[in-house]
Design a protein around this motif. Sequence first.
Motif, PDB file in Angstrom:
ATOM      1  N   ASP A 145       9.332  50.157  19.059  1.00 41.50           N
ATOM      2  CA  ASP A 145      10.134  48.943  18.857  1.00 41.50           C
ATOM      3  C   ASP A 145       9.516  47.740  19.558  1.00 41.50           C
ATOM      4  N   ARG A 146       8.194  47.816  19.851  1.00 42.78           N
ATOM      5  CA  ARG A 146       7.425  46.714  20.437  1.00 42.78           C
ATOM      6  C   ARG A 146       7.968  46.309  21.802  1.00 42.78           C
ATOM      7  N   THR A 147       8.225  47.304  22.622  1.00 46.34           N
ATOM      8  CA  THR A 147       8.656  47.066  23.993  1.00 46.34           C
ATOM      9  C   THR A 147       7.597  47.613  24.944  1.00 46.34           C
ATOM     10  N   LEU A 249       7.448  33.825  19.996  1.00 44.46           N
ATOM     11  CA  LEU A 249       7.876  35.148  20.433  1.00 44.46           C
ATOM     12  C   LEU A 249       8.735  35.004  21.669  1.00 44.46           C
ATOM     13  N   SER A 250       9.750  35.848  21.766  1.00 41.86           N
ATOM     14  CA  SER A 250      10.512  35.969  23.001  1.00 41.86           C
ATOM     15  C   SER A 250      10.125  37.288  23.651  1.00 41.86           C
ATOM     16  N   ARG A 255      10.317  43.566  26.069  1.00 39.75           N
ATOM     17  CA  ARG A 255      10.646  43.627  24.643  1.00 39.75           C
ATOM     18  C   ARG A 255      10.163  42.354  23.954  1.00 39.75           C
ATOM     19  N   THR A 257       9.997  39.946  20.624  1.00 36.11           N
ATOM     20  CA  THR A 257      10.750  39.626  19.419  1.00 36.11           C
ATOM     21  C   THR A 257      10.177  38.373  18.782  1.00 36.11           C
ATOM     22  N   THR A 259      10.694  35.168  16.848  1.00 37.53           N
ATOM     23  CA  THR A 259      11.897  34.353  16.689  1.00 37.53           C
ATOM     24  C   THR A 259      11.754  33.211  15.690  1.00 37.53           C
ATOM     25  N   GLU A 387       2.378  40.692  13.896  1.00 32.20           N
ATOM     26  CA  GLU A 387       3.406  41.719  14.110  1.00 32.20           C
ATOM     27  C   GLU A 387       2.815  43.110  13.930  1.00 32.20           C
ATOM     28  N   SER A 391       2.972  46.172  16.528  1.00 30.32           N
ATOM     29  CA  SER A 391       3.523  47.469  16.150  1.00 30.32           C
ATOM     30  C   SER A 391       2.554  48.604  16.440  1.00 30.32           C
TER      31      SER A 391
END
Length: 589
Positions: A145-147, A249-250, A255, A257, A259, A387, A391
Motif C-alpha cells: 500500500d506504498r507505506t 504527494l502527501s 504512507r 498518497t 493527492t 505511482e 508500487s
Amino acid sequence: MSGTAEQHVPEPAPRRRRPPVLRIVLGVVLLVLLAWAAAVAVAGVQAGRALQRVADEVPRLEARVRAEDWAGARRGAARVAEDAAAADRATSQLPYRLATGVPWVGDQLRAVAGGARAAALLTEPLPEAVGVVDGVLGRGLVSADRTVDVAGLQELTPIVLDYRTRIEQARTALHAGESPQVLPVISSRLDPVTAQLDQVSAPLGTAAQVLPQLPALLGAEGPRTYLVAFTNPAEIRPVQGIVGAYAYLSVDGGRITLTRTGTDNDLYAARADVSLVGQEFLDLYGQDAARVQNVTLGGSADEAGVLTSSLVAAAGLPAPDVVVFVDPVGLGQLLGAEHPPLQLGPFGDVATADLARTLMYDAYVRFGTDQDARKAFLAATSAAAFEAVLSDGLSTAALDGARQAVDSGHLAVWSSRPPEQAALVAAGVAGVLGAPRDGVVHVGLTGVVPSKLDYWVTPAFTVSPPCAATGSSSLSLSLTNSVPADVPAYVSNAAAPRAADRRTAVETVSLWVAPWVGLDGVSVDGAPVAAAVDEEEGWRLVRVTVPVPPGTSVTVDWRFSGSADALPRTVQGPTTASAPTVTTGGCTP
C-alpha cells in the motif's frame, strides 16, 4: 736426613659456589622465557586458526545474506563473531603483546594482532545486526500500500552509526600492523581487507549522515508535502529540461498518497522569486529564470528546487517541503527494463524502454495541435509511471534504477530543510555542482529556441589528456541532430526565419571547470569563437551558443592548460534524452 728440602704444594682454592637464590632466579627466568615463547606460539596458532575459520565462513555468510536466508546468516554470523573474538583474545595476552617488541618477529605478530582486532570489532555486533535486518526486511521496507516502514529505518540507524565507528577503529588497527617486514603469507590476507575497509569508509559515513534524516523526510514527525516536477529533455535545460507537469504527494508516517496532478498551464502566470537563490544566479540567468520554462536553467538542482517551490506557491498551490525532479528517461530507469509494460491510453501497452520516446515525441505526433489533451495525457501518464515506481517498493531493481537515474542526472531531490538537504547532497541525489575539483568538468545544454528538437540532439565527448605532468589537454563535444525529415509543427523550431531551418536546433553549451585550470581557447568546428566566461558556485562557467542543423554534427572544442592532475578527465552531463558518450583520445602535446 737428605739435603733436599721438602716442597710444600698448596691446596687448590675452594670452588666458589653460586648462591642458591641466583640459581633459582636463573631457572625461573629460563622457565618464563620458555613459557613465554610457548604462549606466543600457542596464541599465534590459536589466532591464525580462528582467523582462518572467519575467512572460510565469510563467503558462506555473504551467500546466505544475498539469498535472504536470514536464519542461516544469523547462525553463521554468530560463528564468525565467536572465532574473531577468540583470535582477538589470543593476541591480547601479555606474552604475545611483549613479543611484538622483538625485531622482525614483532612485525608479524603486530600484523596478525591488527587483523584479529579488526575482525573482532566488525563481527561482534553482526549476529544482532543480521537479526534486525531480518526483522525489518521481513516486514517489508515498502509495503504493497506504498507505506515505508519508518520504524524499521529507525531500527537500522543505530546499527549503521555503530558500524561507522567500528570501521574507523578497524582501519586504525589494520594500519597499525602494516610494515614492509610483514611476510607475504600474512600481508596477502590482510591487505585486501584494509583496501576494502578504506573503500567502504566514505559510503558508510554518508549512510550515517543520511539515514537519521530519512524518518523526518518520510513524515515520522508529521505530514510532509512532496512536489514531483516532471521535466522534459525534449526542451533541455541543465537540470533535465522544462517542467511540463507536476504531481503532489502527501507523506505521513511513511504512507505515500498521490493527492493532485497538473500541467504547466497552471503555472504560466506565476513567477518565482529569483532573489531567493542569490545575486550571482540573478546576474547569470536574470528574471527569465522566474518562469516555469526556465526554473531549471542553473547548474544545480537545489536552485531549481528553491525556484520551483516559489513558483507553485505564487500560483496558489501548496508550498512543498520536498521537490523531486524526474524526466521520462529517469522514470524508465526507475522502473527498469524488466518491468511489465505500462498501459498508456491511446498508445496501449508501452515497454519501459519506450517510455521516453512515447512521452517526448510520439505524444506530439498523436495529439498534434491539441495542446490541452497532450498536456493532460503527459500529466496523467507521468503520475501513473511514478505511482508504478512507488508500487514496486524498495526492490533491488528499483534501487539500481534510482542510482542509475541519479548518476545520469535524470533524478534529483531537494528539501527545504537544511539538515535534510545536506544529507541529500552527501548521498549524491541532490543534483548539485558541488565544490570545484581537479579532473572534473560539468557540461549542460540549454535549448534556446521554442521547439522539441532537443530530443534528437545526441552528445559525444572526446577527452585528450596531457602528454606530460604539466601541459595542455582538450575536450571535444560533438552534437548530432538526427531529427526525422517530417516532424509536427509544434516540434520544429518556431523561431526559424526560413522553412529550411525549422529542424535546426540551437543550443547554449555551458561548461563548468575548476578556476585554477587554464582556459586557452574555445572553437566551433575548428574556428576560434568568443565565449562568455563567468563564475557560478566557485566554478568557471564558459558558455557558447551553436546551431545544430538536421543530419549534421557540430563540434565544440575547449583547450586547457595546467597540471595533469587538475586537467579534465571526467565529464558529467548533460542530461539529454540520449546518454552522452565519452571516449579518450590521444594525449595533447
